[in-house]
Write an enzyme that holds these catalytic residues in place. Sequence first.
Site, PDB file in Angstrom:
ATOM      1  N   GLU A   1      -1.389  12.383  -1.508  1.00 22.48           N
ATOM      2  CA  GLU A   1      -1.670  13.823  -1.686  1.00 22.48           C
ATOM      3  C   GLU A   1      -2.601  14.457  -0.633  1.00 22.48           C
ATOM      4  O   GLU A   1      -3.886  13.725  -0.457  1.00 22.48           O
ATOM      5  CB  GLU A   1      -2.319  14.114  -3.182  1.00 22.48           C
ATOM      6  CG  GLU A   1      -1.667  14.252  -4.027  1.00 22.48           C
ATOM      7  CD  GLU A   1      -2.335  14.583  -5.397  1.00 22.48           C
ATOM      8  OE1 GLU A   1      -3.298  15.628  -5.360  1.00 22.48           O
ATOM      9  OE2 GLU A   1      -2.425  13.960  -6.439  1.00 22.48           O
TER      10      GLU A   1
ATOM     11  N   LYS B   1      -0.904  25.311 -13.639  1.00 19.04           N
ATOM     12  CA  LYS B   1      -2.175  24.835 -13.374  1.00 19.04           C
ATOM     13  C   LYS B   1      -3.554  25.805 -13.295  1.00 19.04           C
ATOM     14  O   LYS B   1      -3.266  27.058 -13.767  1.00 19.04           O
ATOM     15  CB  LYS B   1      -2.372  24.381 -11.823  1.00 19.04           C
ATOM     16  CG  LYS B   1      -1.082  23.383 -11.721  1.00 19.04           C
ATOM     17  CD  LYS B   1      -1.310  22.461 -10.515  1.00 19.04           C
ATOM     18  CE  LYS B   1      -2.154  21.306 -10.888  1.00 19.04           C
ATOM     19  NZ  LYS B   1      -2.248  20.470  -9.781  1.00 19.04           N
TER      20      LYS B   1
ATOM     21  N   GLU C   1      -5.659  26.226  -7.180  1.00 15.65           N
ATOM     22  CA  GLU C   1      -4.729  25.122  -7.740  1.00 15.65           C
ATOM     23  C   GLU C   1      -3.453  25.540  -8.205  1.00 15.65           C
ATOM     24  O   GLU C   1      -2.584  24.735  -7.912  1.00 15.65           O
ATOM     25  CB  GLU C   1      -5.192  24.537  -9.219  1.00 15.65           C
ATOM     26  CG  GLU C   1      -6.622  23.858  -9.236  1.00 15.65           C
ATOM     27  CD  GLU C   1      -6.675  22.493  -8.411  1.00 15.65           C
ATOM     28  OE1 GLU C   1      -5.423  22.006  -8.357  1.00 15.65           O
ATOM     29  OE2 GLU C   1      -7.588  21.901  -7.575  1.00 15.65           O
TER      30      GLU C   1
ATOM     31  N   GLU D   1       2.212  26.242  -8.671  1.00 14.69           N
ATOM     32  CA  GLU D   1       2.548  25.777  -9.974  1.00 14.69           C
ATOM     33  C   GLU D   1       1.886  26.571 -11.085  1.00 14.69           C
ATOM     34  O   GLU D   1       0.634  26.504 -10.905  1.00 14.69           O
ATOM     35  CB  GLU D   1       2.366  24.301 -10.235  1.00 14.69           C
ATOM     36  CG  GLU D   1       3.186  23.298  -9.631  1.00 14.69           C
ATOM     37  CD  GLU D   1       2.622  22.094  -9.421  1.00 14.69           C
ATOM     38  OE1 GLU D   1       2.778  21.366 -10.574  1.00 14.69           O
ATOM     39  OE2 GLU D   1       2.524  21.493  -8.542  1.00 14.69           O
TER      40      GLU D   1
END
Length: 327
Positions: free
Chosen positions: A248, A302, A307, A299
């Site tokens: 990541e 999140k 985030e 997303e």
Amino acid sequence: MCLIIYFLKFSDGGGIGLNYGLVADNLPSPPRVISMLKSRNVARIRLFEPNHDVLAALRNSGIQVVIGTLNADIPNIANDINFAKNWVQTNIVPYAPTVNIHCISLGNEVTPGDLSSYMLQALKNLDRVVKNSGYKIPVTTTIGVYLLTSSYPPSSGDFSEAAKPSMQQVASFLGGNGYPLMVTAYPYFAYASDPGNIRLSYALLNSTEVVVWDGNLGYANLFDAMVDGVYAALEKVNGGSVDVIICESGWPSKGNGVFTSVELARTYNQHLVKHVLSSGTPKKPGKKVETYIFAIFNEDRKSPEVEQNFGLFYPDMTEVYHINFNY
Ligand SMILES: *[C@@H]1O[C@H](CO)[C@@H](O)[C@H](O)[C@H]1NC(C)=O
């Protein structure tokens, strides 16, 4: 002829992958996502858990996948070999014939912590079951680069005292089997928390000059310094032979004032792709670092707001910004 050209082109994207995060309620169906990734020449993805809809969509796609286990499964896999057998039977056996499974990662960033005491036995159990089932799939785990107490300069890289006993065991298991270690590494978080001491271009991978000297090794970017810091830490727990995969890395496109913008995110991720496909690190110049960008999508489930904004794509599959995956 066409097929051969296609294959060569496709395999060029080998060192770069994308994290397929699913913490959202508005994402397109996995088959649409997988065909979009193929059209963009993305050769690898990482899944945080064995999502069966995604695994089914990967059948015969040629895209390699790293499959994570849930953190909550780690004690069960360590304590109960039948649980481990069942996990492989459910999540690997149905897909292994036609899905290119690159490796299995036990949990995500659980060391140090309550779960880390189960890690060695969980790795051994899962590896035994995978081998007994006839597969050659490496079994590993994922740690955060923040486990290093010291990382400046990179050669001083060392795991924290809390993490060291577990990392000693993990490194010995991985080294003994020739398996890699997965590491999450975000120059963005280092820069955003200490902008006075970290030069933006050093964090963004677009510095044209060396910023940090470590003996006779010159570092132009923090990404390489982080990778080599992990290599140095691994050497100190007798894990010098273990390869590091950066599972990541990324940069959010909004959510944190001047530290986040589309331009900064695009600059970091585009330089990252180019960098990891073309060269290794100062410590290991010949060893290109297999790297996965976080993430395919923004997303919405999140935590707000940084985030939610690491994605290269919006949920409608339009680009937040353009990244070229082919070099
Ligand atoms: C690096 O990229 C940033 C963002 O695009 C830009 O502002 C900066 O001038 C670049 N630095 C160098 C040294 O090219």
